[in-house]
Design a protein around this motif. Structure first.
Motif, PDB file in Angstrom:
ATOM      1  N   LYS A  28       0.823  -1.205   0.000  1.00 25.70           N
ATOM      2  CA  LYS A  28       0.000   0.000   0.000  1.00 25.70           C
ATOM      3  C   LYS A  28       0.859   1.257   0.000  1.00 25.70           C
ATOM      4  O   LYS A  28       0.604   2.222  -0.729  1.00 25.70           O
ATOM      5  CB  LYS A  28      -0.938  -0.005   1.215  1.00 25.70           C
ATOM      6  N   GLU A  69       2.316   1.793  -3.388  1.00 22.00           N
ATOM      7  CA  GLU A  69       1.341   2.255  -4.374  1.00 22.00           C
ATOM      8  C   GLU A  69       1.019   3.727  -4.176  1.00 22.00           C
ATOM      9  O   GLU A  69       0.844   4.476  -5.140  1.00 22.00           O
ATOM     10  CB  GLU A  69       0.067   1.408  -4.258  1.00 22.00           C
ATOM     11  N   ASP A  70       0.981   4.171  -2.936  1.00 25.84           N
ATOM     12  CA  ASP A  70       0.672   5.572  -2.671  1.00 25.84           C
ATOM     13  C   ASP A  70       1.851   6.484  -3.000  1.00 25.84           C
ATOM     14  O   ASP A  70       1.684   7.551  -3.593  1.00 25.84           O
ATOM     15  CB  ASP A  70       0.243   5.768  -1.212  1.00 25.84           C
TER      16      ASP A  70
END
Length: 637
Positions: free
Chosen positions: A594, A597-598
């Motif tokens: 996560k 991806e951010d």
């Protein structure tokens, strides 16, 4: 002291009783009586004249002792002067006979008065001391004969040479006694140099000249530059002092019936021997029932062939052979118990043939001639040792039994003075010790024996120059017996040398890379000596720094220990070092998905415009999979 008168013949008038006889013979004086000279008066006159001349010349008072020696009608006069000016009593005494200086006259000349010798004896008297000297020489000879020959055996000291673990079946010592060569059942031939060895007693060379064949005989040539090697093969070899091959005998054709028509042996060899006088000639015997002589210069064919035969003319295998001391006779012992002796130049019929010297079917292991060449000793496989006189070769002179042998090459030899005969005995493993037995030649009594080792004694050799005894045993040892007072060189040269210590490198030197075609600016300097490099490294503080040992315990000198001194601290230390992760690796990787991806930072920005959107497949549960199954899978067969 008065000397006996000596008569001499002198010349006289030219005329004689018969002038024709004088003319014919060339001299005169026939029929005239010889004149007699008084030697006593001549001695006194010579003494007085010498004293007077000495006083006038030197101005001192001397006493002259005059001695005449008559030998072969020639007279020599010796005058010895003595100064007497220091003592006035000697000058006034006038008796110089008691003050003679020099060797005294013979006793018999002093004892015998002059009137005992006839007036008409002509010529010089014989030397009176010869008879006494001859009597003394006879006494010395008697004392030497009465000396016990056992006292000459050099057995006070010994050294042991480790050949291997198997039987030492061959021994050879060069004529000078400088090198010893040993061979065994392990196929090895080892060279020992007495002058080059130290107290470690190590061989300087080991080789296998006959590959996988047992060594049966080794012997140096009479010049000491070649070694005859006889093995279990059919081809004998000759090597030099350093072990390099000189020649190899050719192998014969085994399909030829008459062994005299083939060029070499066709079966296993037994032993061999060098000719004692002729350089380059040697002899071998084999299982093909022949004894062959060879020449080193002609290895392609033997020189002559001797074929032992029984009394019925059948073949018989010779088990050992040797030359006589003068090299004119060749002796061989055969398996039927016979001993046959040939003339070296006559190969057809043996000169001597004794058919039952030993028991038939036993292998006679050795025949040896004495140094005088009149006696032959034979070591039989029937546990006997016999002595033969070749001048009367009809029966043995002596025979000794009870000498067990289990090897086909058990030796016997004569002592250097020909008064003793030596042989070895065999024993079973763990059943006693092998012995070296000495027999007196004159009476053949068992006068001495030496316990060698707990194995059989196979080979024995008594070198005449060194006066040392070499013994080969069944457990792989070669022993040398010597006496510091009776022996010469040999083992005495190496026992006094200390054992060399193995040189240990203190530091590891850098490997030297050889680059012969490199430019001079890139070429490494060549290491001249390892010793110099070690000394140079010792001066370097970095290379010569001793590393500090690890600290044991809680620590000292400002250094922290590897762990505490207690058990609890040791356990805590090991637990802290345990960094194993027991979690699920998939979850450990996806927990950063996560954040990646951010905030893409490494890979994702490079493919942001070209990378398609990621689509993951949906994972169905087990109940949904069961619902979606076809009907034909649900039916039961």
């Amino acid at each position: 002291m008065r000397s006996p008168p000596l008569a001499a013949v002198t010349g006289s008038d030219a005329s004689g009783p018969d002038p024709q006889l004088a003319v014919t013979m060339g001299f005169t004086g026939f029929g005239k009586k010889a004149r007699t000279f008084d030697l006593e008066a001549m001695f006194e006159q010579t003494r007085r004249t010498a004293v007077e001349r000495s006083r006038k010349t030197l101005g001192k008072k001397f006493i002259c002792s005059v001695f005449f020696v008559a030998a072969e009608a020639k007279s020599l006069c010796f005058c010895i002067f003595r100064d007497t000016s220091s003592s006035e009593s000697e000058e006034s005494s006038g008796s110089s006979d008691d003050e003679l200086i020099g060797p005294p006259l013979p006793l018999k000349m002093m004892e015998e008065p002059s009137n005992h010798i006839e007036e008409d004896i002509l010529g010089p008297l014989p030397p009176p001391l010869y008879e006494e000297v001859e009597e003394d020489d006879d006494d010395d000879g008697d004392s030497e004969e009465e000396e016990n020959p056992v006292q000459k055996i050099p057995d006070s000291h010994e050294i042991t040479l480790k050949h291997g673990t198997k039987t030492v079946s061959a021994l050879g010592l060069d004529p000078s006694g400088a090198r010893l060569v040993t061979g065994g059942y392990d196929y090895d031939v080892k060279f020992w140099d007495f002058a080059g060895m130290d107290a470690s007693f190590k061989a300087f060379r080991s080789l296998q000249p006959c590959e996988c064949h047992q060594i049966k005989s080794l012997q140096y040539s009479n010049t000491g530059d070649m070694i005859l090697v006889v093995s279990g093969s059919s081809q004998a070899k000759v090597i030099d002092r350093d072990g390099f091959e000189v020649m190899e005998c050719i192998k014969g054709d085994q399909y030829i019936v008459d062994m005299a028509n083939t060029k070499g042996h066709t079966a296993m060899l037994h032993t061999g021997s060098w000719h004692p006088k002729i350089k380059g000639e040697f002899m071998t015997c084999s299982n093909d029932a022949t004894v062959r002589t060879w020449e080193v210069e002609n290895p392609r064919k033997q020189r002559s062939v001797f074929k032992p035969r029984t009394m019925q003319g059948k073949k018989v295998i010779p088990t050992t052979c040797t030359y006589s001391r003068d090299g004119n006779l060749i002796a061989a012992a055969c398996q039927n118990g016979s001993i046959q002796i040939w003339d070296r130049n006559m190969t057809v019929h043996p000169k001597f043939h004794y058919k039952q010297a030993h028991d038939p079917g036993t292998d006679t292991s050795c025949v040896a001639f004495s140094y005088d060449g009149n006696v032959l000793a034979s070591r039989g496989g029937d546990d006997t040792l016999k002595l033969w006189d070749i001048r009367q070769f009809n029966k043995p002179l002596f025979s000794a039994s009870g000498l067990p042998t289990m090897f086909p090459m058990t030796d016997c030899c004569f002592s250097p003075d020909d008064k003793l005969i030596v042989t070895g005995t065999s024993v079973q493993r763990g059943c006693g010790s092998g012995k070296l037995v000495f027999f007196e030649r004159r009476t053949f009594q068992r006068v001495y024996e030496i316990d060698i080792t707990d194995a059989s004694v196979v080979r024995c050799l008594w070198h005449p120059k060194l006066n040392q005894i070499m013994v080969g045993t069944g457990n792989g040892l070669a022993k040398v017996y010597y006496d510091p007072n009776k022996s010469q060189r040999g083992a005495k040269l190496c026992v006094v040398k200390t054992q060399r210590k193995a040189k240990q490198a203190e530091t590891l030197t850098q490997d030297y890379i050889i680059t012969p075609h490199a430019l001079p600016m890139f070429r490494e300097p060549r290491q001249r000596s390892t010793r110099k490099q070690l000394e140079k490294d010792r001066l370097d503080p970095l290379k010569s720094h001793k590393p500090e040992p690890p600290v044991a315990g809680p620590g000292r000198g400002g250094r922290v220990g590897t762990h505490g001194g207690t058990l609890s601290s040791y356990i805590v230390k090991n637990i802290a070092l345990d960094k194993t992760d027991d979690s699920n690796p998939r979850e450990a990787i996806l927990r950063h998905a996560k954040a990646a991806e951010d905030n893409p930072y490494w890979v994702s920005p490079a493919y942001s415009k070209t990378q398609p959107k990621t689509m993951f497949a949906q994972v169905e549960s087990d109940d949904e999979e069961a619902k979606n199954e076809p009907e034909w899978k649900k039916r039961k067969i």
